[in-house]
Design an enzyme around this catalytic site. Structure first.
Site, PDB file in Angstrom:
ATOM      1  N   VAL A 209       0.843  -1.210   0.000  1.00 41.48           N
ATOM      2  CA  VAL A 209       0.000   0.000   0.000  1.00 41.48           C
ATOM      3  C   VAL A 209       0.877   1.259   0.000  1.00 41.48           C
ATOM      4  O   VAL A 209       0.706   2.142  -0.847  1.00 41.48           O
ATOM      5  CB  VAL A 209      -0.971   0.007   1.211  1.00 41.48           C
ATOM      6  CG1 VAL A 209      -1.685   1.356   1.323  1.00 41.48           C
ATOM      7  CG2 VAL A 209      -1.995  -1.099   1.086  1.00 41.48           C
TER       8      VAL A 209
ATOM      9  N   GLU B 260      -7.667   2.700   1.612  1.00 40.33           N
ATOM     10  CA  GLU B 260      -7.210   2.271   0.283  1.00 40.33           C
ATOM     11  C   GLU B 260      -7.993   1.018  -0.130  1.00 40.33           C
ATOM     12  O   GLU B 260      -8.319   0.187   0.700  1.00 40.33           O
ATOM     13  CB  GLU B 260      -5.704   1.965   0.400  1.00 40.33           C
ATOM     14  CG  GLU B 260      -4.998   1.818  -0.882  1.00 40.33           C
ATOM     15  CD  GLU B 260      -5.369   2.893  -1.879  1.00 40.33           C
ATOM     16  OE1 GLU B 260      -4.998   4.032  -1.696  1.00 40.33           O
ATOM     17  OE2 GLU B 260      -6.073   2.569  -2.869  1.00 40.33           O
TER      18      GLU B 260
ATOM     19  N   LEU C  65      -6.983  -0.874  -3.026  1.00 40.94           N
ATOM     20  CA  LEU C  65      -6.255  -1.620  -4.059  1.00 40.94           C
ATOM     21  C   LEU C  65      -6.044  -3.081  -3.649  1.00 40.94           C
ATOM     22  O   LEU C  65      -6.042  -3.416  -2.469  1.00 40.94           O
ATOM     23  CB  LEU C  65      -4.911  -0.944  -4.363  1.00 40.94           C
ATOM     24  CG  LEU C  65      -3.962  -0.578  -3.232  1.00 40.94           C
ATOM     25  CD1 LEU C  65      -3.180  -1.781  -2.773  1.00 40.94           C
ATOM     26  CD2 LEU C  65      -3.021   0.514  -3.718  1.00 40.94           C
TER      27      LEU C  65
ATOM     28  N   PHE D 283     -16.323 -11.120  -7.786  1.00 38.25           N
ATOM     29  CA  PHE D 283     -16.256 -11.780  -6.463  1.00 38.25           C
ATOM     30  C   PHE D 283     -17.311 -12.856  -6.288  1.00 38.25           C
ATOM     31  O   PHE D 283     -17.857 -13.053  -5.205  1.00 38.25           O
ATOM     32  CB  PHE D 283     -16.273 -10.739  -5.324  1.00 38.25           C
ATOM     33  CG  PHE D 283     -14.903 -10.180  -5.091  1.00 38.25           C
ATOM     34  CD1 PHE D 283     -14.293  -9.383  -6.054  1.00 38.25           C
ATOM     35  CD2 PHE D 283     -14.182 -10.472  -3.947  1.00 38.25           C
ATOM     36  CE1 PHE D 283     -13.003  -8.899  -5.887  1.00 38.25           C
ATOM     37  CE2 PHE D 283     -12.884  -9.993  -3.760  1.00 38.25           C
ATOM     38  CZ  PHE D 283     -12.300  -9.205  -4.746  1.00 38.25           C
TER      39      PHE D 283
ATOM     40  N   CYS E  89      -5.823  -9.128   4.272  1.00 34.54           N
ATOM     41  CA  CYS E  89      -6.849  -8.097   4.487  1.00 34.54           C
ATOM     42  C   CYS E  89      -8.221  -8.657   4.856  1.00 34.54           C
ATOM     43  O   CYS E  89      -8.710  -8.424   5.960  1.00 34.54           O
ATOM     44  CB  CYS E  89      -6.968  -7.235   3.243  1.00 34.54           C
ATOM     45  SG  CYS E  89      -5.400  -6.503   2.772  1.00 34.54           S
TER      46      CYS E  89
ATOM     47  N   LYS F 104      -3.878 -16.033  -3.621  1.00 38.52           N
ATOM     48  CA  LYS F 104      -4.558 -15.855  -4.910  1.00 38.52           C
ATOM     49  C   LYS F 104      -3.478 -15.776  -5.974  1.00 38.52           C
ATOM     50  O   LYS F 104      -2.282 -15.690  -5.635  1.00 38.52           O
ATOM     51  CB  LYS F 104      -5.424 -14.598  -4.909  1.00 38.52           C
ATOM     52  CG  LYS F 104      -4.643 -13.305  -4.758  1.00 38.52           C
ATOM     53  CD  LYS F 104      -5.556 -12.108  -4.932  1.00 38.52           C
ATOM     54  CE  LYS F 104      -4.762 -10.820  -4.831  1.00 38.52           C
ATOM     55  NZ  LYS F 104      -5.577  -9.639  -5.036  1.00 38.52           N
TER      56      LYS F 104
HETATM   57  C1  UGA Z   1      -8.705  -6.971  -0.733  1.00 37.89           C
HETATM   58  C2  UGA Z   1      -9.739  -6.067  -1.411  1.00 37.89           C
HETATM   59  O1  UGA Z   1     -10.196  -6.682  -2.616  1.00 37.89           O
HETATM   60  C3  UGA Z   1      -9.139  -4.706  -1.752  1.00 37.89           C
HETATM   61  O2  UGA Z   1     -10.147  -3.847  -2.292  1.00 37.89           O
HETATM   62  C4  UGA Z   1      -8.579  -4.079  -0.470  1.00 37.89           C
HETATM   63  O3  UGA Z   1      -7.951  -2.824  -0.725  1.00 37.89           O
HETATM   64  C5  UGA Z   1      -7.542  -5.012   0.143  1.00 37.89           C
HETATM   65  O4  UGA Z   1      -8.181  -6.276   0.421  1.00 37.89           O
HETATM   66  C6  UGA Z   1      -7.060  -4.370   1.408  1.00 37.89           C
HETATM   67  O5  UGA Z   1      -7.859  -4.197   2.335  1.00 37.89           O
HETATM   68  O6  UGA Z   1      -5.903  -3.924   1.438  1.00 37.89           O
HETATM   69  P1  UGA Z   1      -6.654  -8.480  -1.592  1.00 37.89           P
HETATM   70  O7  UGA Z   1      -6.482  -8.917  -0.177  1.00 37.89           O
HETATM   71  O8  UGA Z   1      -5.460  -8.064  -2.374  1.00 37.89           O
HETATM   72  O9  UGA Z   1      -7.670  -7.215  -1.671  1.00 37.89           O
HETATM   73  O10 UGA Z   1      -7.326  -9.683  -2.350  1.00 37.89           O
HETATM   74  P2  UGA Z   1      -8.678  -9.977  -3.137  1.00 37.89           P
HETATM   75  O11 UGA Z   1      -8.451  -9.870  -4.581  1.00 37.89           O
HETATM   76  O12 UGA Z   1      -9.816  -9.221  -2.560  1.00 37.89           O
HETATM   77  O13 UGA Z   1      -8.859 -11.525  -2.772  1.00 37.89           O
HETATM   78  C7  UGA Z   1      -9.034 -11.938  -1.423  1.00 37.89           C
HETATM   79  C8  UGA Z   1      -9.283 -13.411  -1.329  1.00 37.89           C
HETATM   80  O14 UGA Z   1     -10.572 -13.738  -1.853  1.00 37.89           O
HETATM   81  C9  UGA Z   1      -8.296 -14.282  -2.112  1.00 37.89           C
HETATM   82  O15 UGA Z   1      -7.962 -15.413  -1.345  1.00 37.89           O
HETATM   83  C10 UGA Z   1      -9.064 -14.672  -3.357  1.00 37.89           C
HETATM   84  O16 UGA Z   1      -8.637 -15.881  -3.935  1.00 37.89           O
HETATM   85  C11 UGA Z   1     -10.477 -14.802  -2.791  1.00 37.89           C
HETATM   86  N1  UGA Z   1     -11.541 -14.649  -3.805  1.00 37.89           N
HETATM   87  C12 UGA Z   1     -11.702 -13.466  -4.460  1.00 37.89           C
HETATM   88  C13 UGA Z   1     -12.380 -15.719  -4.074  1.00 37.89           C
HETATM   89  O17 UGA Z   1     -12.257 -16.817  -3.469  1.00 37.89           O
HETATM   90  N2  UGA Z   1     -13.380 -15.557  -5.006  1.00 37.89           N
HETATM   91  C14 UGA Z   1     -13.569 -14.397  -5.670  1.00 37.89           C
HETATM   92  O18 UGA Z   1     -14.511 -14.326  -6.496  1.00 37.89           O
HETATM   93  C15 UGA Z   1     -12.712 -13.319  -5.397  1.00 37.89           C
END
Ligand code: UGA
Length: 469
Positions: free
Chosen positions: A11, A151, A153, A252, A263, A323
């Site tokens: 971040v 944030e 992102l 999602f 997060c 991920k």
């Molecule tokens: C998340 C949020 O998406 C961001 O908007 C936020 O800024 C960030 O946390 C934070 O608070 O800093 P991030 O942790 O990078 O971002 O990851 P995501 O892309 O949200 O994925 C989170 C988890 O959900 C992963 O394990 C991913 O595989 C899982 N996921 C996501 C699913 O199982 N299915 C989906 O459809 C989407």
């Protein structure tokens, strides 16, 4: 304007680089000397698409620099952005040690009016508590404005998300601070990206409400997937059709082994904990935590139900990161799964395109290999846990030949089921097959594998496998 960003995690580093890109003079500070030396040598300590270019360009333009020396960096700053890590502790508490240290170090070194921007995700009510604390530790004539600027992102697409956000949230009670922060984000506002000006409390609430809603959406589709398993429906079609409803939206809604990362798991727990402290039970939040914990347990249970006893079974793991497109294994469902499988006596061999080193530090007992083929060689089942693109493009006929039993459990629904079926794999996914059918298939495959073993002389196993490190 001069901006000091404290904390060079994904971040802080991305925000600092992007503020420099917007034309501000930025110093990114971190107490970790090694990280700062790396950055000063032009190396990027985190895995983020587009970040290296951004850093190089802005350093060369003289707008961006890095320092471990906060007392030297802070004087003359108009804005100090706190972007240090705020890891979770047990019971939904948040560790604010770095956050407090960063603020007291900044305040000890200011020489003029300062806007203190909270970008780290901090528990509800932190901005108000910080305002009181800052009053106590600074001179009454020192003007410090506290702004909450959460944030949104994502790791893996952080630069793109920062430069193309859906909205910018600026919370605070000083008109001067809100005006200056709008100036910082000016280039985005000029592109008609909405800026929401609000109070600190509302800004904090927006951050938690957003992350919890994303977690809720994932848990919802995971629950639907589990129902699909029981009724023989296909969750990928259900998600596609749900997403066509503009009130729901398509993102999602990918079912899988549950959400991980640094997060969502931490933030949902913190939100539940904050509400409890105010005497309110956040029932949905508690349900999300419970559904997500179930989802990763269910992966292990399914492998057990497919293979029977796990003792001595060879299990290939494809993917360790929480991920795709990141090397981060924090709260990764894959880490939970490998620990449990290993604990049950399975011989686990794992591959991830980027996350093997951090995974090995957390779970040293299993075998890490250099490619997916080495992981699958001789395996009784291959379990895909992270949806890296690389896995979609594997030579599956080669994998089919090398496995002891050609069984794939694709927990992310990432692979082409029809193609794998044609190659002779027994394919399981999340929310795409009933457990009853699965058992039957596995018994058939096991019988075929037994025949294959009887017909052929025993294969030499063990250290001869290529790519083991
Ligand atoms: C998340 C949020 O998406 C961001 O908007 C936020 O800024 C960030 O946390 C934070 O608070 O800093 P991030 O942790 O990078 O971002 O990851 P995501 O892309 O949200 O994925 C989170 C988890 O959900 C992963 O394990 C991913 O595989 C899982 N996921 C996501 C699913 O199982 N299915 C989906 O459809 C989407």
């Amino acid at each position: 304007m001069k901006i000091t960003v404290v904390g060079t995690g994904y971040v802080g580093l991305v925000a600092g680089a992007c503020f420099a890109e917007f034309g501000q003079k930025v110093v990114c500070v971190d107490y970790d000397r090694q990280k700062i030396s790396q950055l000063n040598a032009g190396e990027v300590p985190i895995f983020e698409d587009g970040l290296e270019d951004l850093l190089t360009r802005n350093v060369a333009a003289g707008r961006l620099s890095f320092s471990h020396d906060l007392p030297v960096a802070v004087p003359g700053s108009d804005v100090a952005v706190i972007a240090v890590g705020t890891p979770g502790k047990s019971g939904g508490e948040t560790d604010l040690e770095h956050f407090h240290r960063a603020i007291s170090d900044v305040l000890a070194n200011i020489d003029s009016r300062l806007i203190l921007v909270i970008k780290s995700t901090v528990p509800m009510g932190t901005a108000a508590r910080t305002r009181e604390w800052v009053k106590q530790i600074t001179n009454p004539d020192q003007r410090i404005d506290i702004v909450s600027n959460p944030e949104f992102l994502r790791q893996g697409s952080a630069v793109n998300d920062f430069l193309n956000p859906d909205r910018i949230i600026i919370g605070g009670d000083s008109r001067h601070a809100l005006r200056l922060m709008r100036e910082v984000y000016g280039p985005l506002e000029k592109r008609n990206i909405p800026v929401v000006l609000t109070s600190n409390e509302t800004a904090e609430m927006i951050k938690y409400a957003a992350n919890t809603f994303l977690a809720l959406k994932i848990s919802y589709i995971n629950e639907i997937a589990n129902m699909c398993d029981h009724f023989g429906a296909d969750v990928t079609k259900v998600a596609e059709a749900l997403g066509m409803d503009s009130r729901i939206g398509p993102s999602f809604l990918e079912a899988g082994p549950g959400f991980g990362g640094s997060c969502l798991p931490k933030d949902v727990k913190s939100f539940v904990n904050s509400s409890k402290k105010r005497g309110y039970t956040f029932r949905l939040g508690k349900a999300i935590i419970s559904a997500n914990a179930y989802q990763r347990r269910a992966v292990v249970a399914k492998v057990k139900s497919l293979l029977g006893s796990l003792r001595g079974k060879r299990i290939a793991i494809l993917g360790l990161a929480f991920k795709a497109n990141t090397d981060d294994v924090r709260e990764s469902p894959a880490m939970y799964v490998i620990k449990r499988l290993h604990h049950s006596g399975a011989k686990v061999r794992a591959y991830d395109p980027a996350a093997s080193a951090p995974a090995r530090r957390e779970v040293p007992r299993i075998q890490y290999v250099n490619d997916a083929y080495a992981a699958c060689d001789g395996a009784d089942i291959a379990v895909l846990l992270t949806a890296w693109d690389e896995f979609r493009n594997l030579d599956f006929s080669r994998i089919h030949q090398s496995m002891a039993q050609p069984i794939i459990y694709d927990t992310r629904n990432a692979l082409n089921r029809d193609q794998l079926g044609k190659l002779g794999f027994v394919y399981f996914a999340t929310g795409r097959a009933t457990l009853g059918d699965a058992k039957q298939h596995v018994e058939t495959v096991a019988a075929v594998a037994r025949k294959k073993r009887k017909a052929k002389p025993a294969r030499k196993r063990g250290p001869a496998i290529a790519g083991i490190n």
